[in-house]
Design a protein around this motif. Structure first.
Motif, mmCIF file in Angstrom:
data_model
loop_
_atom_site.group_PDB
_atom_site.id
_atom_site.type_symbol
_atom_site.label_atom_id
_atom_site.label_comp_id
_atom_site.label_asym_id
_atom_site.label_seq_id
_atom_site.Cartn_x
_atom_site.Cartn_y
_atom_site.Cartn_z
ATOM 1 N N SER A 54 3.155 38.020 36.226
ATOM 2 C CA SER A 54 4.360 37.225 35.961
ATOM 3 C C SER A 54 4.219 36.530 34.613
ATOM 4 N N THR A 55 5.198 36.689 33.788
ATOM 5 C CA THR A 55 5.193 36.047 32.456
ATOM 6 C C THR A 55 6.496 35.272 32.290
ATOM 7 N N PRO A 56 6.552 34.086 32.886
ATOM 8 C CA PRO A 56 7.794 33.310 32.798
ATOM 9 C C PRO A 56 8.119 32.931 31.355
ATOM 10 N N THR A 57 9.403 32.747 31.103
ATOM 11 C CA THR A 57 9.837 32.325 29.761
ATOM 12 C C THR A 57 9.276 30.936 29.462
ATOM 13 N N ILE A 58 8.743 30.796 28.299
ATOM 14 C CA ILE A 58 8.145 29.514 27.914
ATOM 15 C C ILE A 58 9.245 28.518 27.583
ATOM 16 N N SER B 277 3.558 14.255 23.020
ATOM 17 C CA SER B 277 4.443 14.114 21.871
ATOM 18 C C SER B 277 4.138 12.812 21.146
ATOM 19 N N LEU B 278 4.618 12.736 19.926
ATOM 20 C CA LEU B 278 4.403 11.560 19.094
ATOM 21 C C LEU B 278 5.472 10.534 19.410
ATOM 22 N N GLU C 297 -7.225 22.411 21.026
ATOM 23 C CA GLU C 297 -8.468 23.101 21.409
ATOM 24 C C GLU C 297 -8.665 23.075 22.920
ATOM 25 N N VAL C 298 -8.341 21.920 23.519
ATOM 26 C CA VAL C 298 -8.441 21.826 24.985
ATOM 27 C C VAL C 298 -7.524 22.848 25.634
ATOM 28 N N TRP C 299 -6.292 22.928 25.121
ATOM 29 C CA TRP C 299 -5.347 23.899 25.687
ATOM 30 C C TRP C 299 -5.830 25.331 25.452
ATOM 31 N N HIS C 300 -6.359 25.579 24.246
ATOM 32 C CA HIS C 300 -6.867 26.934 23.963
ATOM 33 C C HIS C 300 -7.963 27.305 24.964
ATOM 34 N N ARG C 301 -8.870 26.335 25.225
ATOM 35 C CA ARG C 301 -9.936 26.621 26.189
ATOM 36 C C ARG C 301 -9.367 26.870 27.582
ATOM 37 N N LYS D 218 9.643 21.691 27.687
ATOM 38 C CA LYS D 218 8.728 21.286 28.755
ATOM 39 C C LYS D 218 7.281 21.401 28.303
ATOM 40 N N LEU D 219 6.994 22.460 27.546
ATOM 41 C CA LEU D 219 5.637 22.661 27.041
ATOM 42 C C LEU D 219 5.232 21.514 26.121
#
Length: 536
Positions: A243-247, A258-259, A157-161, A251-252
């Motif tokens: 600019s739309t760099p490749t995701i 991560s768990l 949700e934080v990322w979505h915001r 890294k994302l």
């Protein structure tokens, strides 16, 4: 009854006099002398009856499995079976110890009752407690995994915001840029349209002159064609791009979080009675430190020689300090190399392939004790030349990266003197220092913030607490040597006292370490022996 059998049944308590009485509550056979002692013991209900009248005595003998018509009145200890007279006459039990079968039955019943009592009062409750702990752990695990899932959703949700805010900002930037670009074009087209109007007026004017053939109009006409030929420069608008760099998914994921890997630690309980497993004589006049290298141990004492032993006590190698001075602290790096401190020369030295390399040189400070961390850093305790300050310093690749000296109120964490301050890192990355002069174990977290001070067991007030060596184990226990009380204190990672190790004939325990199996190795100062103790 066979004369070889023990016909006279003896008292269970004194095992000397013939039994005459029986306690039906305690199930004990007694002689007359022992009855009074029995009933005057710990407060219990007793029911004393003549031995020949109690219910056990009236039990019938079992029939022999080989001779159905015979009663088994004796018991063969070696063969562990009841036997009848015919069995005895066969010679199969010659030389065997024989007992009255009823007395053996009483003995067996006592063993059964002892087993039953231990099962009911000790073993079964421990299993029940363990099962309850596991169920609680399972419930806690279920709850915590739910929290992890909620945390992941909240992070999403934080990322979505954040993404929505970024998208909205980009849309706003696009609209603002569009307005600016459109304004430029509007201004340019307005200028062109103005020129067109002027050109139309000139065309009409020329046509009128030609139609009237008026000399005065013709003579006053001035051409503006050169002016109109100077066209305004064309405007080329380049549309801004997004600019739309490749995701980069990897890294994302790293950025998002991560768990961590699953970690299950087996809890190893402390032994009720620690055991002394081995003793190694090092031949020092005084022994200061010990550290483990797999199945081997390095030692140092009041000598310029450091010695490597196996756990069987065999001397494997000796290393002389470069300066010829006495080393104080020793540790072993993750790669298995020995590190020692030389306070007189203010140096820390690495022994690699029997060659000594000076890796740290201090100025204004003297190194005292050292430990290697899980990150392969070195943690050093040191004191100033003036002996008025002490501190802990972390070195990564032999470069200073952290200094720990004051608490959050600006007060000194450690005593100012030069007396021993052994150091160890716990599994939770806490840094534990045994501060002899402060009579305390001082524990800070990895950032250097004070967690707690342990100043000895509250009930032990007859003598001062003098911690020397300190070490930690796989269970995050903190173990520290209380030299003058000849004991080891065991604490949990939060500083709560758990138990002493004090029954292994310890004499002036000084340096401590644990091996790969969590056996404790104790360097005794005055005996110069290393004692291996199992306490888990």
């Amino acid at each position: 009854m066979d004369p070889r059998a023990q016909d006279v049944l003896l008292c269970d308590l004194c095992n000397t006099n013939p039994l005459q009485s029986y306690c039906e509550h305690c199930h004990i056979n007694m002689c007359t002398n022992c009855v009074s002692k029995h009933v005057s013991g710990p407060s219990k209900k007793h029911n004393i009856v003549p031995y020949h009248l109690h219910s056990k005595f009236t039990q019938t003998h079992s029939k022999c499995s080989n001779h159905a018509e015979k009663d088994c009145k004796l018991y063969c200890e070696k063969c562990e079976i009841p036997v009848c007279p015919t069995c005895l006459s066969s010679g199969k039990h010659d030389g065997h110890t024989l007992f009255d079968v009823m007395k053996k039955l009483d003995s067996k019943n006592r063993c059964l009752r002892d087993d039953l009592e231990e099962l009911e009062t000790k073993i079964y409750p421990r299993y029940e407690e363990t099962a309850s702990d596991v169920r609680s752990e399972k419930a806690e695990l279920e709850k915590n995994y739910g929290k992890l899932a909620i945390a992941a959703e909240q992070q999403g949700e934080v990322w979505h915001r954040q993404i929505t805010a970024i998208v909205n900002q980009l849309k706003s930037d696009i609209a603002e840029t569009k307005i600016k670009d459109m304004a430029v074009l509007e201004k340019h087209i307005s200028e062109i349209m103005h020129r067109i109007v002027e050109i139309k007026q000139v065309i009409l004017e020329i046509k009128n002159i030609l139609d009237t053939n008026d000399i005065s109009l013709t003579s006053t006409y001035k051409s503006r064609n050169n002016e109109f030929n100077q066209l305004s420069p064309k405007i080329k608008v380049t549309l801004p791009s997004l600019s739309t760099p490749t995701i980069n998914t990897e890294k994302l994921t790293e950025m998002f979080g991560s768990l961590s890997s699953l970690s299950i630690t087996k809890i190893r309980p402390l032994l009720d009675e620690p055991r002394l497993d081995a003793t190694i004589d090092t031949d020092y006049t005084e022994l200061y430190s010990v550290c483990c290298l797999g199945e081997q141990i390095w030692t140092c004492g009041r000598d310029k020689i450091m010695k490597l032993f196996n756990l069987g006590g065999k001397l494997l190698t000796s290393i002389k300090t470069r300066s010829g001075d006495i080393p104080w602290g020793i540790t072993v790096t993750r790669d298995g190399y020995l590190v020692y401190t030389d306070p007189d020369k203010r140096t820390v030295n690495l022994v690699k392939n029997k060659k000594i390399q000076n890796v740290i040189t201090l100025h204004g400070w003297k190194p005292r004790y050292v430990c290697s961390t899980s990150d392969d850093d070195l943690l050093l305790t040191m004191f100033s030349d003036s002996r008025k300050q002490s501190k802990v310093v972390r070195y990564s690749d032999f470069t200073e990266t952290q200094t720990i000296q004051f608490d959050d109120q600006g007060r000194l964490l450690y005593s100012s003197g030069f007396l021993p301050k052994y150091i160890s890192e716990n599994r939770n990355l806490d840094i534990c220092v045994a501060d002899y002069e402060a009579e305390a174990v001082v524990v800070v977290n990895r950032s250097g913030n004070l967690r707690f001070r342990y100043t000895g067991h509250p009930s032990y007030t007859k003598k001062s607490f003098h911690p020397y060596g300190i070490t930690t184990d796989s269970q995050s226990h903190i173990l520290t040597a209380d030299c003058y009380s000849h004991r080891i204190h065991i604490l949990d990672q939060d500083g709560q006292f758990l138990r002493y190790i004090q029954n292994c004939n310890l004499r002036r325990p000084w340096g401590l370490c644990v091996d790969i199996r969590d056996n404790l190795l104790v360097a005794e100062w005055d005996t110069a022996k290393v004692k291996k103790i199992q306490y888990l």
